[in-house]
Write an enzyme that holds these catalytic residues in place. Structure first.
Site, PDB file in Angstrom:
ATOM      1  N   SER A 196       0.812  -1.219   0.000  1.00  0.00           N
ATOM      2  CA  SER A 196       0.000   0.000   0.000  1.00  0.00           C
ATOM      3  C   SER A 196       0.846   1.270   0.000  1.00  0.00           C
ATOM      4  O   SER A 196       0.388   2.320  -0.446  1.00  0.00           O
ATOM      5  CB  SER A 196      -0.954   0.004   1.197  1.00  0.00           C
ATOM      6  OG  SER A 196      -0.220  -0.084   2.391  1.00  0.00           O
ATOM      7  N   ASP A 228      -3.333   6.737  11.724  1.00  0.00           N
ATOM      8  CA  ASP A 228      -2.521   6.064  10.708  1.00  0.00           C
ATOM      9  C   ASP A 228      -1.200   6.825  10.580  1.00  0.00           C
ATOM     10  O   ASP A 228      -1.162   7.918  10.007  1.00  0.00           O
ATOM     11  CB  ASP A 228      -3.280   6.043   9.375  1.00  0.00           C
ATOM     12  CG  ASP A 228      -2.460   5.446   8.234  1.00  0.00           C
ATOM     13  OD1 ASP A 228      -1.258   5.165   8.426  1.00  0.00           O
ATOM     14  OD2 ASP A 228      -3.036   5.264   7.130  1.00  0.00           O
ATOM     15  N   HIS A 269       0.934   5.349   6.371  1.00  0.00           N
ATOM     16  CA  HIS A 269       0.767   5.877   5.013  1.00  0.00           C
ATOM     17  C   HIS A 269       1.061   7.382   4.988  1.00  0.00           C
ATOM     18  O   HIS A 269       1.345   7.969   6.026  1.00  0.00           O
ATOM     19  CB  HIS A 269      -0.658   5.573   4.536  1.00  0.00           C
ATOM     20  CG  HIS A 269      -0.943   4.103   4.510  1.00  0.00           C
ATOM     21  ND1 HIS A 269      -1.564   3.438   5.545  1.00  0.00           N
ATOM     22  CD2 HIS A 269      -0.651   3.163   3.588  1.00  0.00           C
ATOM     23  CE1 HIS A 269      -1.646   2.143   5.264  1.00  0.00           C
ATOM     24  NE2 HIS A 269      -1.100   1.939   4.082  1.00  0.00           N
TER      25      HIS A 269
END
Ligand code: NAG
Ligand code: NAG
Ligand code: NAG
Ligand code: NAG
Ligand code: NAG
Ligand code: NAG
Length: 457
Positions: free
Chosen positions: A195, A436, A439
């Site tokens: 990702s 998060d 990312h």
């Protein structure tokens, strides 16, 4: 194939008779290696070689289970073990990955979040409520240097860039989308990985798409391979979901949250058939190896017996299977291969601010400590990767984004993204708990990775 130049390089080091013997041994090893490769690294043309007709090779999917699990046997994938000595490494007189971040709200961001129709809800931080937009305004400024590389062994130097236009310092303010498209004309650029790499791919699409009229561009539905195409350039920018590079039970682009990780350490057939015809390949893999032990299901294993190995050891096996393909099949004049080093995480604010208890949540400036390095970027992993990549010489270009991204604790989505699972009231009351910090928001840090990629292309 591409092996020939490597063997010839060794010649000057051995007198004639031992040399003849070496060549014989080398030819034998090579023959056996190619035989093995024909089995494991088959392309789409003939996935089931004749001599394996009676044997149905293991093809992992998310329903694969191990019938039993034993300790790792020590089995190797047969790449560097064949007695190859490392190729002399080019020394970069200039390192574009060494520098600092400069606030620059006149050149940045390079595109607006809301102007990119391909933006992901995981990365669109402004749309999801982030109003401190400082993270969009930083330019990477390498320390001044010229772009030459010299070889220790011969003492000769060569320009790292082809073409005069790029024989100058990396400059994030010099930005020209048309020039980027010209480099991609008639080509397939493919990102392969997890990702984080998907984020870099979306960044690339957002950087490139604005100059293409809507009716002349297309995006295929999200799948194992997802393709953005621009007709007038006959070019595509693609993403292949392959978080562990080799075949695994986590290769479904959507359903891959599984409790146990099973890989086939000596096969990447499923992914390879998709990537082998791309012109420019950008690989990454790291975080998926950091989730505890991995189960190995070798391609010749017929009874479903898995071996268990720690993440680093398993990653090394996967990297070698990948390196073996690069080594044997990549002609650097026809295909460019990049490897993106580990993307840092900012899970513990005590690492840059001793005594504090948070993570990346509420962080809105970069870390201002020269050579700051967090515990999320595992040094033994970096050494292993460096060792393998250096043996591939000029066949692979390293996109060493780890140090420069380490500084960017402000660049993560934290709570400002779409979360797939419903958040409980307890979580919502404690934003750090679901932030998060892995990312990266877009526009943001991955745009700079892509600027560096284009600089090195
Ligand atoms: C850029 O930042 C400076 C200092 O923070 C500010 O005064 C200026 O208005 C900003 N310019 C733009 C275009 O945002
Ligand atoms: C982003 O949007 C602002 C305001 O709409 C505009 O001034 C700016 O030029 C845009 N930037 C880019 C890179 O398109
Ligand atoms: C951008 O690149 C194209 C193609 O190389 C060139 O024709 C054009 O002049 C460049 N534009 C700028 C502003 O540098
Ligand atoms: C488009 O690019 C592909 C390679 O990606 C090439 O095979 C094909 O010939 C190109 N078509 C045209 C019309 O240039
Ligand atoms: C597990 O064992 C059973 C019976 O021995 C066999 O049918 C099955 O194919 C095995 N599973 C795998 C993944 O090989
Ligand atoms: C990337 O750069 C770091 C220093 O920032 C270095 O320690 C590491 O070995 C490099 N990795 C690779 C694969 O070249």
């Amino acid at each position: 194939m591409g092996q020939a130049w490597k063997w010839s390089r060794r010649r000057s080091h051995f007198p004639l008779i031992p040399l003849a013997f070496m060549v014989f041994i080398a030819a034998t090893i090579l023959y056996n290696e190619l035989k093995i490769q024909r089995i494991h690294l088959q392309g789409p043309h003939n996935p089931y070689p004749k001599h394996r007709r009676n044997f149905s090779p293991v093809i992992l999917d998310r329903f694969t289970t191990c019938n039993s699990t034993v300790k790792y046997s020590g089995r190797k994938v047969g790449w560097t073990e064949s007695g190859r000595s490392p190729v002399a490494r080019g020394v970069n007189a200039c390192n574009v990955f060494s520098g600092n971040w400069v606030f620059d709200n006149s050149s940045y961001p390079l595109y607006n979040e809301s102007d990119c129709p391909y933006m992901s809800d995981q990365l669109a931080c402004h749309k999801h409520g982030r109003f401190d937009l400082g993270y969009q305004y930083w330019r990477w400024q390498p320390y001044r240097c010229n772009l030459k590389r010299c070889f220790i062994r011969t003492g000769s130097c060569e320009n790292l860039m082809i073409g005069a236009a790029f024989d100058r310092d990396f400059d994030g303010t010099r930005w020209n989308v048309t020039e980027m498209w010209e480099k991609l004309r008639g080509k397939r650029l493919m990102f392969v990985g997890d990702s984080l790499n998907r984020g870099q791919w979306i960044s690339m699409v957002c950087l490139l798409q604005s100059v293409i009229p809507a009716e002349k561009r297309s995006m295929s539905p999200n799948a194992h391979l997802t393709v953005f195409r621009a007709e007038e350039y006959n070019a595509s920018v693609e993403f292949l979901w392959a978080p562990l590079l080799v075949d695994s039970n986590s290769d479904d682009p959507v359903n891959h949250r599984l409790s146990e990780r099973i890989i086939c350490p000596d096969s990447m057939r499923r992914h390879l058939s998709k990537w082998e015809n791309a012109d420019i390949l950008v690989f990454n893999t790291y975080l998926w190896w950091r989730q505890g032990p991995v189960k190995l299901l070798w391609s010749s294993e017929e009874n479903g017996v898995c071996e268990e190995l720690d993440g680093l050891g398993a990653m090394e096996l996967a990297m070698k299977t990948w390196a073996k393909w690069v080594d044997s099949y990549v002609d650097p004049l026809k295909k460019r291969v990049f490897f993106v080093t580990m993307s840092p995480t900012h899970l513990w604010s005590r690492e840059w601010n001793p005594g504090s208890e948070g993570n990346c949540y509420n962080q809105n400036t970069p870390i201002n400590l020269e050579t700051y390095w967090g515990s999320g970027s595992d040094l033994p992993t970096m050494r292993m990767v460096q060792d393998i990549l250096s043996q591939l010489g000029s066949k692979v270009t390293v996109l060493n984004i780890t140090q420069l991204s380490e500084y960017r604790k402000d660049g993560h989505p934290s709570i400002y993204r779409k979360f797939w699972e419903t958040l409980s009231p307890e979580q919502l009351a404690n934003p750090e708990s679901y932030s998060d910090c892995i990312h990266w928001c877009l526009p943001g840090v991955p745009d700079v990775w892509n600027q560096l990629l284009f600089h090195l292309l």
